[in-house]
Scaffold this motif. Sequence first.
Motif, PDB file in Angstrom:
ATOM      1  N   TYR A 136      -7.569  12.218 -11.642  1.00  0.00           N
ATOM      2  CA  TYR A 136      -7.042  11.735 -10.392  1.00  0.00           C
ATOM      3  C   TYR A 136      -7.807  11.910  -9.107  1.00  0.00           C
ATOM      4  N   LEU A 137      -8.254  13.114  -8.880  1.00  0.00           N
ATOM      5  CA  LEU A 137      -8.642  13.544  -7.604  1.00  0.00           C
ATOM      6  C   LEU A 137     -10.164  13.778  -7.374  1.00  0.00           C
ATOM      7  N   GLY A 138     -10.798  13.646  -8.642  1.00  0.00           N
ATOM      8  CA  GLY A 138     -12.305  13.753  -8.662  1.00  0.00           C
ATOM      9  C   GLY A 138     -13.150  12.681  -7.888  1.00  0.00           C
ATOM     10  N   ASP A 161      -3.857  -4.271 -10.288  1.00  0.00           N
ATOM     11  CA  ASP A 161      -4.000  -4.305  -8.864  1.00  0.00           C
ATOM     12  C   ASP A 161      -3.686  -3.052  -8.268  1.00  0.00           C
ATOM     13  N   THR A 162      -4.721  -2.563  -7.477  1.00  0.00           N
ATOM     14  CA  THR A 162      -4.508  -1.299  -6.857  1.00  0.00           C
ATOM     15  C   THR A 162      -4.645  -1.310  -5.435  1.00  0.00           C
ATOM     16  N   THR A 163      -4.341  -2.457  -4.760  1.00  0.00           N
ATOM     17  CA  THR A 163      -4.380  -2.676  -3.473  1.00  0.00           C
ATOM     18  C   THR A 163      -2.996  -2.812  -2.578  1.00  0.00           C
ATOM     19  N   THR A 164      -1.771  -2.695  -3.789  1.00  0.00           N
ATOM     20  CA  THR A 164      -0.575  -2.849  -3.014  1.00  0.00           C
ATOM     21  C   THR A 164       0.128  -1.425  -3.018  1.00  0.00           C
ATOM     22  N   ILE A 165       1.125  -1.290  -2.147  1.00  0.00           N
ATOM     23  CA  ILE A 165       2.095  -0.041  -1.985  1.00  0.00           C
ATOM     24  C   ILE A 165       2.581   0.439  -3.591  1.00  0.00           C
ATOM     25  N   GLU A 166       2.991  -0.620  -4.084  1.00  0.00           N
ATOM     26  CA  GLU A 166       3.981  -0.485  -5.447  1.00  0.00           C
ATOM     27  C   GLU A 166       2.882   0.035  -6.426  1.00  0.00           C
ATOM     28  N   SER A 167       1.764  -0.409  -6.431  1.00  0.00           N
ATOM     29  CA  SER A 167       0.760   0.152  -7.474  1.00  0.00           C
ATOM     30  C   SER A 167       0.275   1.762  -7.049  1.00  0.00           C
ATOM     31  N   LEU A 168       0.519   2.066  -5.665  1.00  0.00           N
ATOM     32  CA  LEU A 168       0.350   3.560  -5.264  1.00  0.00           C
ATOM     33  C   LEU A 168       1.469   4.401  -5.909  1.00  0.00           C
ATOM     34  N   GLU A 169       2.644   3.607  -5.863  1.00  0.00           N
ATOM     35  CA  GLU A 169       4.140   4.438  -6.411  1.00  0.00           C
ATOM     36  C   GLU A 169       3.659   4.597  -7.829  1.00  0.00           C
ATOM     37  N   ALA A 170       3.171   3.542  -8.603  1.00  0.00           N
ATOM     38  CA  ALA A 170       3.073   3.445 -10.054  1.00  0.00           C
ATOM     39  C   ALA A 170       1.840   4.733 -10.331  1.00  0.00           C
ATOM     40  N   LEU A 171       0.924   4.956  -9.551  1.00  0.00           N
ATOM     41  CA  LEU A 171       0.193   5.842  -9.520  1.00  0.00           C
ATOM     42  C   LEU A 171       0.689   7.164  -9.491  1.00  0.00           C
ATOM     43  N   ARG A 231      -9.020   8.283 -10.028  1.00  0.00           N
ATOM     44  CA  ARG A 231      -8.363   7.074  -9.618  1.00  0.00           C
ATOM     45  C   ARG A 231      -8.118   7.041  -8.157  1.00  0.00           C
ATOM     46  N   LEU A 232      -7.548   7.893  -7.483  1.00  0.00           N
ATOM     47  CA  LEU A 232      -7.015   7.953  -6.279  1.00  0.00           C
ATOM     48  C   LEU A 232      -8.354   7.556  -5.226  1.00  0.00           C
ATOM     49  N   THR A 233      -9.293   8.251  -5.592  1.00  0.00           N
ATOM     50  CA  THR A 233     -10.622   8.186  -4.724  1.00  0.00           C
ATOM     51  C   THR A 233     -10.975   6.691  -4.701  1.00  0.00           C
ATOM     52  N   GLN A 234     -11.213   5.977  -5.937  1.00  0.00           N
ATOM     53  CA  GLN A 234     -11.306   4.574  -5.906  1.00  0.00           C
ATOM     54  C   GLN A 234     -10.772   3.849  -5.034  1.00  0.00           C
TER      55      GLN A 234
END
Length: 333
Positions: free
Chosen positions: A36-38, A3-13, A42-45
């Motif tokens: 990661y930044l392309g 799941d990429t929609t929680t604050i916790e998933s951002l921290e893991a990333l 991952r972050l762009t997605q």
Amino acid sequence: MPDTTTIESLEALRLEALRELESASGEALEVWRSKYLGRKGRLTQVLRGIVGMPPDERRSFGAAANTLKEVLENAFADRAAAVGPKPADTGLDVTLPGRRPLQGRLHPVTQTVRDIAEALTAMGFQIVEGPEVEHDYYNFTALNIPPDHPARDMWDTLWVDRVDAEGNPRILLRTHTSPMQARVMEKTKPPVRVAVPGRCYRYEATDATHEWHFHQVEGLAVAEGITFAELKGTLYEFARRIFGPERKVRFRCDYFPFVEPGVDMAIDWKGEWLEIMGAGMVHPRVLAGVGYDPEKFTGFAFGMGVERIALLRHGIDDIRHFAANDLRFLSQF
Ligand code: PHE
């Protein structure tokens, strides 16, 4: 797919990305950046996914995601700066041999002065030095060459542009190291045995064996009972030490107003003789002039030309090379 929609998933990333970046360098840095930044990174997605989120979540999640983007971009810039460009990128080949730095060394004249001083010190002479700008009294008068004496013409003198009360020039650039004979004796009781290295100056036309400035080493020994045989023995021993036992030496009469008898010494040079020094027994008038009793004390003096000795030792053809400051010449020594 996590799941990429929680604050916790951002921290893991964040943790994962930074850990990977820690060891990345070279091409791996670029791989990391696109991962990661392309555009498809991952972050762009994650950021793209924000559009479909309920509005109340969108605001706080969006802010956190943007902060993460900044963190990752900064971390990337830091890492890239720290690891630096690859050697191949700059065209630097560290396996090539380096360029040798230029190494300085003593001027050949300085080397010769030191060798002469060493030989004379070993023979019991003490090294002293004197002024290059001299009074005409020491350069001439004290050496039995009074004002207006024609022997002054033997030395082409460079006078300092200053005159005394009668309008006569008195100060000069010393034409030889002999003025130190009188200066030393004035200050010392006999016995004396000194050697005086130093620069001298003459107003004369230059050629292969003459320079207008050059170096001499003076020698002076005065005591009770010194004879001409000691002068000759000293000079032969000196020549043996500096030129070796095989080199031919000529010793003959010459005239200098401050010695009697006077001699000069020459060394075999290209089948000719090159004079390297004047010498003789100190004239009684010179001794009397400094307050020594000429009935009791005798002595000898000599003065040698350093450049000429350097020329002879190294087989150099022209004395003017020494002051020409040309590295092609100087780096041979
Ligand atoms: N001063 C003399 C010269 O320069 C050399 C010399 C020194 C001669 C001592 C005799 C004694 O020509």
